[in-house]
Design a protein around this motif. Structure first.
Motif, mmCIF file in Angstrom:
data_model
loop_
_atom_site.group_PDB
_atom_site.id
_atom_site.type_symbol
_atom_site.label_atom_id
_atom_site.label_comp_id
_atom_site.label_asym_id
_atom_site.label_seq_id
_atom_site.Cartn_x
_atom_site.Cartn_y
_atom_site.Cartn_z
ATOM 1 N N SER A 177 0.832 -1.207 0.000
ATOM 2 C CA SER A 177 0.000 0.000 0.000
ATOM 3 C C SER A 177 0.869 1.261 0.000
ATOM 4 N N ALA A 178 1.952 1.250 0.807
ATOM 5 C CA ALA A 178 2.846 2.416 0.852
ATOM 6 C C ALA A 178 3.537 2.619 -0.494
ATOM 7 N N ALA A 179 4.003 1.508 -1.093
ATOM 8 C CA ALA A 179 4.698 1.605 -2.387
ATOM 9 C C ALA A 179 3.759 2.132 -3.468
ATOM 10 N N LYS A 180 2.519 1.624 -3.466
ATOM 11 C CA LYS A 180 1.558 2.084 -4.487
ATOM 12 C C LYS A 180 1.170 3.543 -4.253
ATOM 13 N N GLY A 181 1.106 3.947 -2.965
ATOM 14 C CA GLY A 181 0.772 5.342 -2.660
ATOM 15 C C GLY A 181 1.823 6.302 -3.180
ATOM 16 N N LEU A 182 3.102 5.965 -2.935
ATOM 17 C CA LEU A 182 4.188 6.822 -3.418
ATOM 18 C C LEU A 182 4.254 6.785 -4.952
ATOM 19 N N GLN A 183 3.982 5.628 -5.510
ATOM 20 C CA GLN A 183 3.958 5.474 -6.970
ATOM 21 C C GLN A 183 2.897 6.386 -7.580
ATOM 22 N N HIS A 184 1.738 6.435 -6.944
ATOM 23 C CA HIS A 184 0.635 7.261 -7.448
ATOM 24 C C HIS A 184 0.994 8.748 -7.413
ATOM 25 N N THR A 222 9.643 0.000 -8.503
ATOM 26 C CA THR A 222 9.582 -0.664 -7.189
ATOM 27 C C THR A 222 8.129 -0.899 -6.779
ATOM 28 N N GLY A 223 7.298 0.129 -6.942
ATOM 29 C CA GLY A 223 5.884 -0.020 -6.590
ATOM 30 C C GLY A 223 5.187 -1.079 -7.422
ATOM 31 N N GLU A 224 5.521 -1.133 -8.723
ATOM 32 C CA GLU A 224 4.867 -2.097 -9.611
ATOM 33 C C GLU A 224 5.339 -3.528 -9.311
ATOM 34 N N GLU A 260 2.165 -8.990 -5.098
ATOM 35 C CA GLU A 260 0.993 -9.136 -4.220
ATOM 36 C C GLU A 260 -0.074 -10.004 -4.889
ATOM 37 N N ARG A 261 -0.173 -9.897 -6.211
ATOM 38 C CA ARG A 261 -1.173 -10.670 -6.954
ATOM 39 C C ARG A 261 -0.932 -12.173 -6.775
ATOM 40 N N PHE A 262 0.339 -12.605 -6.835
ATOM 41 C CA PHE A 262 0.647 -14.032 -6.692
ATOM 42 C C PHE A 262 0.667 -14.468 -5.223
ATOM 43 N N LEU A 263 1.139 -13.575 -4.358
ATOM 44 C CA LEU A 263 1.206 -13.934 -2.940
ATOM 45 C C LEU A 263 -0.188 -14.111 -2.341
ATOM 46 N N SER A 264 -1.146 -13.349 -2.848
ATOM 47 C CA SER A 264 -2.517 -13.481 -2.333
ATOM 48 C C SER A 264 -3.127 -14.828 -2.715
ATOM 49 N N GLU A 265 -2.538 -15.490 -3.729
ATOM 50 C CA GLU A 265 -3.020 -16.809 -4.131
ATOM 51 C C GLU A 265 -2.259 -17.948 -3.442
ATOM 52 N N GLY A 266 -1.383 -17.576 -2.461
ATOM 53 C CA GLY A 266 -0.722 -18.596 -1.663
ATOM 54 C C GLY A 266 0.703 -18.900 -2.051
ATOM 55 N N LEU A 267 1.266 -18.188 -3.050
ATOM 56 C CA LEU A 267 2.658 -18.426 -3.447
ATOM 57 C C LEU A 267 3.591 -17.915 -2.349
ATOM 58 N N HIS A 268 4.634 -18.672 -2.040
ATOM 59 C CA HIS A 268 5.540 -18.276 -0.950
ATOM 60 C C HIS A 268 6.426 -17.107 -1.399
ATOM 61 N N PRO A 269 6.668 -16.109 -0.476
ATOM 62 C CA PRO A 269 7.496 -14.944 -0.858
ATOM 63 C C PRO A 269 8.880 -15.322 -1.372
ATOM 64 N N ARG A 270 9.473 -16.400 -0.819
ATOM 65 C CA ARG A 270 10.813 -16.781 -1.251
ATOM 66 C C ARG A 270 10.840 -17.208 -2.721
ATOM 67 N N VAL A 271 9.740 -17.848 -3.183
ATOM 68 C CA VAL A 271 9.650 -18.271 -4.581
ATOM 69 C C VAL A 271 9.608 -17.042 -5.496
ATOM 70 N N ASP A 318 5.977 -8.191 -16.195
ATOM 71 C CA ASP A 318 4.787 -7.329 -16.236
ATOM 72 C C ASP A 318 5.061 -5.980 -15.561
ATOM 73 N N ALA A 319 5.890 -6.006 -14.497
ATOM 74 C CA ALA A 319 6.193 -4.755 -13.793
ATOM 75 C C ALA A 319 6.980 -3.794 -14.679
ATOM 76 N N LEU A 320 7.823 -4.323 -15.561
ATOM 77 C CA LEU A 320 8.616 -3.453 -16.441
ATOM 78 C C LEU A 320 7.738 -2.569 -17.321
ATOM 79 N N LEU A 321 6.556 -3.083 -17.656
ATOM 80 C CA LEU A 321 5.676 -2.333 -18.567
ATOM 81 C C LEU A 321 5.080 -1.080 -17.923
ATOM 82 N N VAL A 322 5.334 -0.877 -16.613
ATOM 83 C CA VAL A 322 4.764 0.307 -15.955
ATOM 84 C C VAL A 322 5.314 1.592 -16.584
#
Length: 531
Positions: A17-24, A91-93, A99-110, A438-442
């Protein structure tokens, strides 16, 4: 006690949320069509800027995650001179895609492993994508294009075109073979006078003070320049001392002896002037002293037609030696003709209560001045910030001996390369590679948004064009069509892109792997006995 503990899911949500806020906040600044931000200080100071570095330096960022991203972005600007806004956006993207993958249960280390593999491949792609140019300093046109790309994101188009020539010529002036480029040898001065379009490059030096004697000449031509570091004023002894005398005659003798010490130094200078400046050669004499000159010394010099400036900045003494030649004299007894520099013209300009001395028409300058003019302080501050970034952009291009096609071309090409690379990655780490791609396309997406274009249509057009032609394809912010940056002259710095990939990936990986946040309470650190 009273420590606040935030769990794993909440920590990730807070960081994203902080990263997206600064990005905005900074997203609308990106590119030549970006908008301005108005910063208002506590005392009512107003600053208009679209420079991400200035914005993040001036803003007071409270949230710890946002402050960390802001500090990393400004560190990028300190190292490379550009890429602040892109750093925050990327960084924000990265966190948004993770977050999209982590919300589906993917481990942060992966996800972190996928980021690291993608970053290594992206750097390899960048090395292949960059355009190498040997002896790039001889290609003034290319360096102008690099400067124009940097300045075009910070200034109006007409002003950016004029500043492009100035900053390119300034860097080429101070460049010396086999030596690092020292941008401190470009003096940046400002005058609240006329318009920003009157800003100019002085191949020499502009000093922000003038002569201190009314009888000294205000304009001289064919001048020998004596660069001096000798005090020409009466000085008190460094230890406590006193003079004792029994009559007025003895006192007068002591005063005269004291004065004689300073007068002799002035006479040495006048003798040198008489030797090198004769009626036949028509040469004049100028003294620029790092230390002081008292009124009596100035009067002696003025009677001999010498223009003397005192209390020059130490940095300007270095610049003078590079601009005019000669060397700094620390003892007047040993002066020879080879210690003198030369300038075709030295003249003084008065503006209100301020005086400026111009040392121009030097023969082999390795130092120069950029004189920034503007109708008000806002214009001057904006021009100063842009000029510094432009100088760094040209310096980076010369030192890298390579440039990267701009206008979002690298991001489009790298995205396509990463999507192919994803197929060779085994296991779930390929999801991290996809998130990175996908983040690069930001960057091209934000350029499209700021230009008032349809994002999906723009990205699809660029990807299709790149896939069909295999060329470096960027975005035309005026029409929304694809363009070839190499033909249009839109070039980015290699080291800015490389630093961006390394810095953003490292920061995003650390934030993704953060699973708990401990916030100190009011009573932490206090003595338990006292409680």
């Amino acid at each position: 006690q009273d420590a606040e503990v935030i769990g794993a899911e909440q920590t990730l949500a807070v960081n994203c949320s902080a990263a997206k806020g600064l990005q905005h906040v900074v997203a609308s600044n990106l590119g030549p069509r970006g908008t301005l931000k108005m910063l208002v200080g506590g005392a009512g100071q107003i600053k208009l800027t679209k420079d991400g570095s200035i914005l993040l330096h001036e803003m007071q960022v409270i949230h710890p995650t946002a402050a960390m991203i802001a500090r990393a972005a400004t560190a990028q600007d300190d190292i490379t001179g550009d890429g602040t806004t892109s750093n925050v956006l990327f960084t924000g993207e990265l966190l948004k895609q993770a977050e999209r993958f982590l919300s589906e249960g993917l481990h942060p280390r992966v996800v972190a492993d996928g980021f690291e593999k993608a970053q290594e491949h992206a750097v390899e792609t960048l090395d292949r994508f960059s355009v190498q140019r040997e002896n790039i300093h001889e290609d003034r046109e290319l360096l102008c294009r690099v400067a124009r790309t940097s300045l075009g994101t910070k200034l109006m188009a007409d002003l950016a075109d004029q500043m492009t020539e100035i900053v390119t010529d300034a860097v080429l002036t101070i460049r010396r073979e086999e030596q690092p480029i020292d941008l401190h040898m470009v003096e940046i001065l400002h005058m609240v006078h006329r318009h920003g379009s009157d800003t100019r490059l002085v191949r020499g030096l502009v000093l922000d003070h003038g002569a201190r004697h009314p009888d000294m000449p205000r304009s001289l031509e064919n001048c020998y320049i004596l660069i001096l570091n000798v005090s020409l004023e009466y000085e008190k002894s460094e230890v406590s001392s006193g003079f004792f005398y029994s009559s007025a005659e003895e006192r007068e003798k002591m005063v005269e002896a004291e004065r004689r010490f300073t007068d002799e130094k002035v006479r040495y200078i006048i003798d040198l002037k008489n030797r090198v400046c004769t009626p036949e050669n028509g040469k004049n004499f100028v003294i620029i002293n790092q230390k002081g000159c008292d009124p009596l010394s100035l009067d002696m010099l003025a009677k001999n037609g010498i223009l003397a400036l005192r209390r020059a900045k130490r940095r300007n003494m270095e610049r003078l030696m590079l601009a005019c030649g000669g060397y700094q004299v620390n003892a007047v007894e040993d002066m020879q003709e080879d210690c003198l520099g030369f300038a075709g013209r030295v003249h003084e300009q008065t503006l209100g209560e301020d005086k400026f001395t111009f040392v121009e028409d030097v023969q082999h300058p390795h130092s120069c001045s950029i004189l920034i003019k503007g109708a008000n302080e806002h214009t001057i501050a904006q021009l100063k910030d842009a000029v510094r970034d432009g100088l760094r952009a040209v310096k980076n291009a010369i030192e890298d001996s390579s440039v990267v096609p701009g206008a979002g071309a690298f991001e489009i090409a790298c995205h396509a390369s990463l999507m192919e690379f994803k197929n060779s990655v085994r296991g779930r780490a390929k999801l991290g590679v996809q998130a990175f791609a996908d983040a690069l396309l930001v960057i091209p997406k934000t350029l499209a948004v700021n230009s008032g274009l349809d994002v999906q249509e723009t990205i699809i057009t660029l990807q299709e064009e790149h896939a069909s032609s295999g060329e470096a394809v960027g975005l035309d912010v005026d029409t929304g069509d694809a363009l070839l940056p190499a033909q249009t002259g839109i070039w980015d710095n290699y080291r800015v892109k490389r630093q961006l990939l390394h810095l953003c990936t490292a920061l995003a990986t650390q934030l993704v792997l953060t699973d708990e946040c401990l916030k100190a309470g009011r009573k932490m650190g206090q003595d338990p006995v006292a409680r």
